[in-house]
Design a protein around this motif. Sequence first.
Motif, mmCIF file in Angstrom:
data_model
loop_
_atom_site.group_PDB
_atom_site.id
_atom_site.type_symbol
_atom_site.label_atom_id
_atom_site.label_comp_id
_atom_site.label_asym_id
_atom_site.label_seq_id
_atom_site.Cartn_x
_atom_site.Cartn_y
_atom_site.Cartn_z
ATOM 1 N N THR A 1 0.834 -1.204 0.000
ATOM 2 C CA THR A 1 0.000 0.000 0.000
ATOM 3 C C THR A 1 0.868 1.253 0.000
ATOM 4 O OG1 THR A 1 -1.704 -1.162 1.220
ATOM 5 C CG2 THR A 1 -1.827 1.228 1.215
ATOM 6 N N LEU A 2 1.863 1.252 0.895
ATOM 7 C CA LEU A 2 2.766 2.400 0.972
ATOM 8 C C LEU A 2 3.517 2.580 -0.346
ATOM 9 C CD1 LEU A 2 4.223 1.961 4.568
ATOM 10 C CD2 LEU A 2 2.460 3.545 3.794
ATOM 11 N N LEU A 3 3.922 1.460 -0.942
ATOM 12 C CA LEU A 3 4.612 1.530 -2.218
ATOM 13 C C LEU A 3 3.716 2.126 -3.290
ATOM 14 C CD1 LEU A 3 6.961 0.897 -4.106
ATOM 15 C CD2 LEU A 3 6.065 -1.436 -4.343
ATOM 16 N N ALA A 4 2.457 1.711 -3.281
ATOM 17 C CA ALA A 4 1.514 2.238 -4.278
ATOM 18 C C ALA A 4 1.316 3.730 -4.105
ATOM 19 C CB ALA A 4 0.177 1.509 -4.163
ATOM 20 N N PHE A 5 1.157 4.182 -2.835
ATOM 21 C CA PHE A 5 1.027 5.616 -2.583
ATOM 22 C C PHE A 5 2.279 6.362 -3.022
ATOM 23 C CE2 PHE A 5 -2.247 4.694 0.853
ATOM 24 C CZ PHE A 5 -3.292 5.195 0.090
ATOM 25 N N ALA A 6 3.435 5.760 -2.758
ATOM 26 C CA ALA A 6 4.691 6.404 -3.139
ATOM 27 C C ALA A 6 4.804 6.530 -4.648
ATOM 28 C CB ALA A 6 5.872 5.605 -2.591
ATOM 29 N N LEU A 7 4.365 5.482 -5.358
ATOM 30 C CA LEU A 7 4.410 5.536 -6.811
ATOM 31 C C LEU A 7 3.547 6.658 -7.359
ATOM 32 C CD1 LEU A 7 4.222 1.729 -7.697
ATOM 33 C CD2 LEU A 7 6.143 3.266 -8.180
ATOM 34 N N CYS A 8 2.415 6.897 -6.689
ATOM 35 C CA CYS A 8 1.503 7.953 -7.123
ATOM 36 C C CYS A 8 2.012 9.331 -6.734
ATOM 37 C CB CYS A 8 0.117 7.745 -6.523
ATOM 38 S SG CYS A 8 -0.689 6.246 -7.125
ATOM 39 N N ALA A 9 2.680 9.403 -5.592
ATOM 40 C CA ALA A 9 3.028 10.707 -5.025
ATOM 41 C C ALA A 9 4.314 11.289 -5.563
ATOM 42 C CB ALA A 9 3.123 10.591 -3.499
ATOM 43 N N ALA A 10 5.312 10.450 -5.865
ATOM 44 C CA ALA A 10 6.606 10.989 -6.248
ATOM 45 C C ALA A 10 7.328 10.023 -7.166
ATOM 46 C CB ALA A 10 7.441 11.229 -4.981
ATOM 47 N N SER B 1 9.622 -0.811 -14.834
ATOM 48 C CA SER B 1 10.408 -1.903 -14.284
ATOM 49 C C SER B 1 9.523 -3.057 -13.834
ATOM 50 C CB SER B 1 11.253 -1.419 -13.093
ATOM 51 O OG SER B 1 12.158 -0.427 -13.515
ATOM 52 N N PHE B 2 8.242 -2.781 -13.590
ATOM 53 C CA PHE B 2 7.313 -3.835 -13.186
ATOM 54 C C PHE B 2 6.627 -4.392 -14.428
ATOM 55 C CE2 PHE B 2 7.503 -1.040 -9.445
ATOM 56 C CZ PHE B 2 7.845 -1.963 -8.462
ATOM 57 N N SER B 3 6.486 -5.688 -14.432
ATOM 58 C CA SER B 3 5.736 -6.312 -15.520
ATOM 59 C C SER B 3 4.247 -6.099 -15.291
ATOM 60 C CB SER B 3 6.035 -7.816 -15.565
ATOM 61 O OG SER B 3 5.486 -8.457 -14.407
ATOM 62 N N ASP B 4 3.472 -6.344 -16.321
ATOM 63 C CA ASP B 4 2.025 -6.197 -16.179
ATOM 64 C C ASP B 4 1.489 -7.119 -15.085
ATOM 65 O OD1 ASP B 4 2.016 -4.345 -18.154
ATOM 66 O OD2 ASP B 4 1.353 -5.718 -19.739
ATOM 67 N N ASP C 1 -0.588 -7.720 -9.551
ATOM 68 C CA ASP C 1 -0.509 -8.296 -8.208
ATOM 69 C C ASP C 1 -0.500 -7.207 -7.141
ATOM 70 O OD1 ASP C 1 -0.495 -10.847 -9.221
ATOM 71 O OD2 ASP C 1 1.695 -11.076 -9.137
ATOM 72 N N ILE C 2 0.289 -6.167 -7.391
ATOM 73 C CA ILE C 2 0.368 -5.059 -6.422
ATOM 74 C C ILE C 2 -0.986 -4.390 -6.263
ATOM 75 C CG2 ILE C 2 1.331 -2.757 -6.004
ATOM 76 C CD1 ILE C 2 3.923 -3.741 -7.308
ATOM 77 N N ARG D 1 -5.744 -3.177 -3.171
ATOM 78 C CA ARG D 1 -7.202 -3.106 -3.124
ATOM 79 C C ARG D 1 -7.756 -3.961 -1.992
ATOM 80 N NH1 ARG D 1 -11.653 -5.828 -4.931
ATOM 81 N NH2 ARG D 1 -13.407 -4.527 -5.629
ATOM 82 N N ASN D 2 -7.287 -5.171 -1.899
ATOM 83 C CA ASN D 2 -7.792 -6.068 -0.864
ATOM 84 C C ASN D 2 -7.461 -5.558 0.536
ATOM 85 O OD1 ASN D 2 -8.836 -7.761 -2.813
ATOM 86 N ND2 ASN D 2 -7.089 -9.171 -2.789
ATOM 87 N N TYR D 3 -6.272 -5.015 0.665
ATOM 88 C CA TYR D 3 -5.871 -4.505 1.982
ATOM 89 C C TYR D 3 -6.721 -3.303 2.392
ATOM 90 C CZ TYR D 3 -3.100 -2.672 5.815
ATOM 91 O OH TYR D 3 -2.717 -2.209 7.045
ATOM 92 N N LEU D 4 -6.960 -2.389 1.451
ATOM 93 C CA LEU D 4 -7.749 -1.195 1.777
ATOM 94 C C LEU D 4 -9.200 -1.560 2.084
ATOM 95 C CD1 LEU D 4 -6.384 1.417 -0.786
ATOM 96 C CD2 LEU D 4 -5.857 1.214 1.644
ATOM 97 N N ILE D 5 -9.723 -2.548 1.389
ATOM 98 C CA ILE D 5 -11.085 -2.982 1.692
ATOM 99 C C ILE D 5 -11.148 -3.595 3.081
ATOM 100 C CG2 ILE D 5 -12.852 -4.698 1.086
ATOM 101 C CD1 ILE D 5 -12.118 -4.228 -1.863
#
Length: 258
Positions: A13-22, A30-33, A38-39, A44-48
């Motif tokens: 989750t933190l990684l996803a926010f970081a990707l969006c923020a900066a 660098s990430f495959s589809d 998976d991320i 999504r599952n964690y936030l739900i």
Amino acid sequence: MELTLKNAAHSATLLAFALCAAPLPVSAESFSDAQRGDIETIVRNYLIAHPEVLEEAMTELSKRQAAAEQQKHEASISQNADTIFNSPRGVVLGNKDGDVTFVEFFDYNCGYCKRAMADMLDLMKNDPKLKVVLKEFPVLSEGSVDAAKVAVAVRMQDPSGKKYLDFHQKLLGGRGPADKARALAAAKDAGLDTARIEKDIASPEIKATIEENFKLAEDMGMNGTPSYVIGKQVVIGAVGLEGLKEKIGIARCGKATC
């Protein structure tokens, strides 16, 4: 195992926010589809499962925004301190040598300002160490501008502020919209020379005073009335008597109640 998965999800989750923020040194490419999918699924599952994380994030964001706004206000007050607190174009009431200066920007057609006037009078009555500065900030109508011009002329005629305060209460506390005619009537009732006021309205001092007040308000991000400067704090809106007392306490001794 559950704790490990939770920590992994939280990290994702933190990684996803970081990707969006900066931007990151490693680009999104660098990430495959499959990895991105998976991320996204983990996040999504964690936030739900843990929606309180979003609330915590928004709370933290609000705190940071408030801190940034406060820093901006403090910088603006520091840059304009002499004009805010000591300009000869402000009306000074209360204790002229007070330990805290309470500056109010107001409009004679502001309903909230009418109610806030009672708060100001209460503060002046019960806080002998308070210096009060009034600044005309006519933002609501042409009538407001005309009333403010009369008010500045009243200040020019009455440097002591005693008759100005009487005029101020009569006009701001009166019924109906404020305009030049009502302002002149209030000035007459307060014992001022209305013929001189009519003459002084054409003075460059009138324009200079209102322009000065608007420039200060703009620099401090004030977009309505009443607005206040109390110590290093900018307060926008009618926060009520207790709210104002709290701000004065913070300016005086660093806490709400000294």
